[in-house]
Design a protein around this motif. Sequence first.
Motif, PDB file in Angstrom:
ATOM      1  N   UNK A 421       0.780  -1.214  -0.057  1.00  8.79           N
ATOM      2  CA  UNK A 421      -0.155   0.026  -0.084  1.00  8.79           C
ATOM      3  C   UNK A 421       0.812   1.442  -0.003  1.00  8.79           C
ATOM      4  N   UNK A 422       0.892   2.136  -0.994  1.00  5.37           N
ATOM      5  CA  UNK A 422       1.640   3.182  -1.227  1.00  5.37           C
ATOM      6  C   UNK A 422       0.501   4.185  -1.097  1.00  5.37           C
ATOM      7  N   UNK A 423       0.904   4.971   0.055  1.00  2.65           N
ATOM      8  CA  UNK A 423      -0.197   6.201   0.799  1.00  2.65           C
ATOM      9  C   UNK A 423       0.260   7.399   0.250  1.00  2.65           C
ATOM     10  N   UNK A 424      -0.545   8.108  -0.646  1.00  2.00           N
ATOM     11  CA  UNK A 424      -0.403   9.640  -0.919  1.00  2.00           C
ATOM     12  C   UNK A 424      -0.253  10.507   0.210  1.00  2.00           C
ATOM     13  N   UNK A 425       0.521  11.398   0.063  1.00  2.00           N
ATOM     14  CA  UNK A 425       0.454  12.424   1.174  1.00  2.00           C
ATOM     15  C   UNK A 425       1.089  12.107   2.586  1.00  2.00           C
ATOM     16  N   UNK A 443      -4.072   5.300   9.710  1.00  2.00           N
ATOM     17  CA  UNK A 443      -3.756   3.919   9.341  1.00  2.00           C
ATOM     18  C   UNK A 443      -4.132   2.645  10.285  1.00  2.00           C
ATOM     19  N   UNK A 444      -4.616   1.524   9.724  1.00  5.54           N
ATOM     20  CA  UNK A 444      -4.653   0.442  10.791  1.00  5.54           C
ATOM     21  C   UNK A 444      -4.307  -0.923   9.732  1.00  5.54           C
ATOM     22  N   UNK A 445      -3.221  -1.007   9.786  1.00  5.70           N
ATOM     23  CA  UNK A 445      -2.574  -2.533   8.867  1.00  5.70           C
ATOM     24  C   UNK A 445      -2.901  -3.709   9.841  1.00  5.70           C
ATOM     25  N   UNK A 446      -3.180  -3.784  11.075  1.00  5.22           N
ATOM     26  CA  UNK A 446      -3.289  -4.925  12.081  1.00  5.22           C
ATOM     27  C   UNK A 446      -4.701  -5.502  11.773  1.00  5.22           C
ATOM     28  N   UNK A 447      -5.776  -4.598  11.673  1.00  3.69           N
ATOM     29  CA  UNK A 447      -7.095  -5.299  11.315  1.00  3.69           C
ATOM     30  C   UNK A 447      -7.135  -6.074   9.984  1.00  3.69           C
ATOM     31  N   UNK A 448      -6.633  -5.672   8.868  1.00  6.40           N
ATOM     32  CA  UNK A 448      -6.766  -6.442   7.862  1.00  6.40           C
ATOM     33  C   UNK A 448      -5.752  -7.649   7.683  1.00  6.40           C
ATOM     34  N   UNK A 449      -4.669  -7.280   8.496  1.00  3.25           N
ATOM     35  CA  UNK A 449      -3.703  -8.494   8.519  1.00  3.25           C
ATOM     36  C   UNK A 449      -4.428  -9.623   9.308  1.00  3.25           C
ATOM     37  N   UNK A 450      -5.027  -9.407  10.393  1.00  4.21           N
ATOM     38  CA  UNK A 450      -5.732 -10.319  11.197  1.00  4.21           C
ATOM     39  C   UNK A 450      -6.751 -11.265  10.101  1.00  4.21           C
ATOM     40  N   UNK A 451      -7.443 -10.504   9.389  1.00  5.30           N
ATOM     41  CA  UNK A 451      -8.566 -11.137   8.623  1.00  5.30           C
ATOM     42  C   UNK A 451      -7.824 -11.915   7.625  1.00  5.30           C
ATOM     43  N   UNK A 459      -6.136  -8.197   2.027  1.00  6.03           N
ATOM     44  CA  UNK A 459      -6.393  -6.751   2.249  1.00  6.03           C
ATOM     45  C   UNK A 459      -6.598  -5.933   1.109  1.00  6.03           C
ATOM     46  N   UNK A 460      -7.497  -4.934   1.299  1.00  4.55           N
ATOM     47  CA  UNK A 460      -8.101  -4.191   0.359  1.00  4.55           C
ATOM     48  C   UNK A 460      -7.590  -2.674   0.558  1.00  4.55           C
ATOM     49  N   UNK A 461      -7.395  -2.346   1.815  1.00  2.00           N
ATOM     50  CA  UNK A 461      -7.021  -1.205   2.581  1.00  2.00           C
ATOM     51  C   UNK A 461      -6.372  -1.227   3.723  1.00  2.00           C
ATOM     52  N   UNK A 462      -5.777  -0.310   4.168  1.00  4.01           N
ATOM     53  CA  UNK A 462      -5.013  -0.292   5.335  1.00  4.01           C
ATOM     54  C   UNK A 462      -5.657   1.182   6.591  1.00  4.01           C
ATOM     55  N   UNK A 463      -6.500   1.762   5.506  1.00  3.45           N
ATOM     56  CA  UNK A 463      -6.958   3.070   6.322  1.00  3.45           C
ATOM     57  C   UNK A 463      -7.818   2.618   7.492  1.00  3.45           C
ATOM     58  N   UNK A 464      -7.615   3.490   8.630  1.00  4.59           N
ATOM     59  CA  UNK A 464      -8.550   3.357   9.732  1.00  4.59           C
ATOM     60  C   UNK A 464      -9.894   3.422   9.343  1.00  4.59           C
ATOM     61  N   UNK A 465     -10.978   2.817   9.984  1.00  3.64           N
ATOM     62  CA  UNK A 465     -12.319   2.885   9.991  1.00  3.64           C
ATOM     63  C   UNK A 465     -12.574   3.919  11.097  1.00  3.64           C
TER      64      UNK A 465
END
Length: 465
Positions: A421-425, A443-451, A459-465
């Motif tokens: 995931x390359x994150x602009x800005x 950012x929240x990469x842990x939730x998609x990694x757990x899933x 994973x489709x996104x690492x943005x925090x919900x």
Amino acid sequence: MIRLLPGIVFACAGLPVAAQQSSDDCSELRNVVMSAAHVTSARVISASETLPAYCEVRATALPAISIEVRLPVEDWNGNYYQAGCGGFCGILGRADAGSSWINAMRPGLERGYATATSDSGHHALSVVDAGWAYNNPHAERDWGWRSIGETNRVANTLIEAFYGRASEQAIFQGCSTGGRMAHVASLRYPEMFDGIISGAPAMDYPGLVATKMSWNVQANTAADGSQILGPDEASVIGQAVMDQCDAVDGVEDGAIADPRQCRISYEGLGLTNQQLDTLGKWRTGPRNAAGEQLYPGGVPEGSETFWWLWLTGNAEGNGKLVPAFASGFGRYMAFDEDPGPNWTPMDFDFETDPSRMRASSEAYNGDNPDISAFRQAGGKMIVFHGWADAIVTPYKTVEWYEQASEAAGGEDVLKENVALFMVPGLDHCGILPGLGGINAASLDPLTPLEAWLNDGLVPQSIMAQ
């Protein structure tokens, strides 16, 4: 996977699995005996804010790796979470003293993981202090790779002693140097972690900190020793970049989706030829006299708002960490023979010095794109990097991903185990807030990694919900 831990002399065998451990259970960990390691303290820390009550254990793995392990006293989820450290490390648990999740045990502990981190094998006064490495190859080895495995070994010994069973799953998280550690873990310990989170990985320290950072320092230093580009010029350059490149991706949002698509004219900005020359060198990155690229890419467009911290300093004299990192690394960590405290980045020779860092490259680097052993073990890795990172160039991460895809037999094959995931800005590790406020908290990469690990959801996104 449940891990078998060799070398345990005494680990309170036979303890029943309990929903809650007592303060006596925590104190008893002081008596755990391990090969080449010992516990120095164990105490219960009361619950506070988002953290549960936990048993805090301090231990030392010989010769000098200080380790902190945090064990939830109740509702342990049965898994293990290990965090890396930043810069030259040297300050145990530094990341957990702040509010960010980067290189911190906090996100794991909040979710019921047993957690651990280390100082990587030495004590330092700051994360830019590298004096500990002066003529000290054992400390360099521990910083480079050994502290990762020793932290894991000690932590899992204590987990078994405290809960009466081994952890079932292990995750590593780190950014910057911690990201380097994440890649090193996938190469040197491919079966140790089921999941890895790597942020803004400084995976080639000799190339990045010695070569590229020295290039940036030399490019911004005039013959009289004065600084060529400062915070005022950074502001002017940054505004021109946004005016001309923000909309290239189709959206004017204050963030550049891919700085490689930017074509900027700096005419009419009042910059001198000397300043334009410095800017050009920063953009292209280090090259030798033959024009050969010594490290991929340079300082990306869109990162200018963060230059004060990394490159130029600000009006108050704060920041400008790149010269500090380059100086410490070159003096004490980079070369086969340490030049010592009188060396400066101005001394770096782009013709001869890259070849004088073979030993440090072997000890430190994690940029080998062949992670087949990690992939064969079923490991999953999330890699993220900000496109606006002015210190650890995102171009190196893109290069690594492309090479890893080729080594795996194609990007589709690599995607079975690696998500990029390359994150602009986004600033380096999201330390400073960018336009729109994007930072590490976004950012929240842990939730998609757990899933991904537990449910097979890519994973489709690492943005925090």
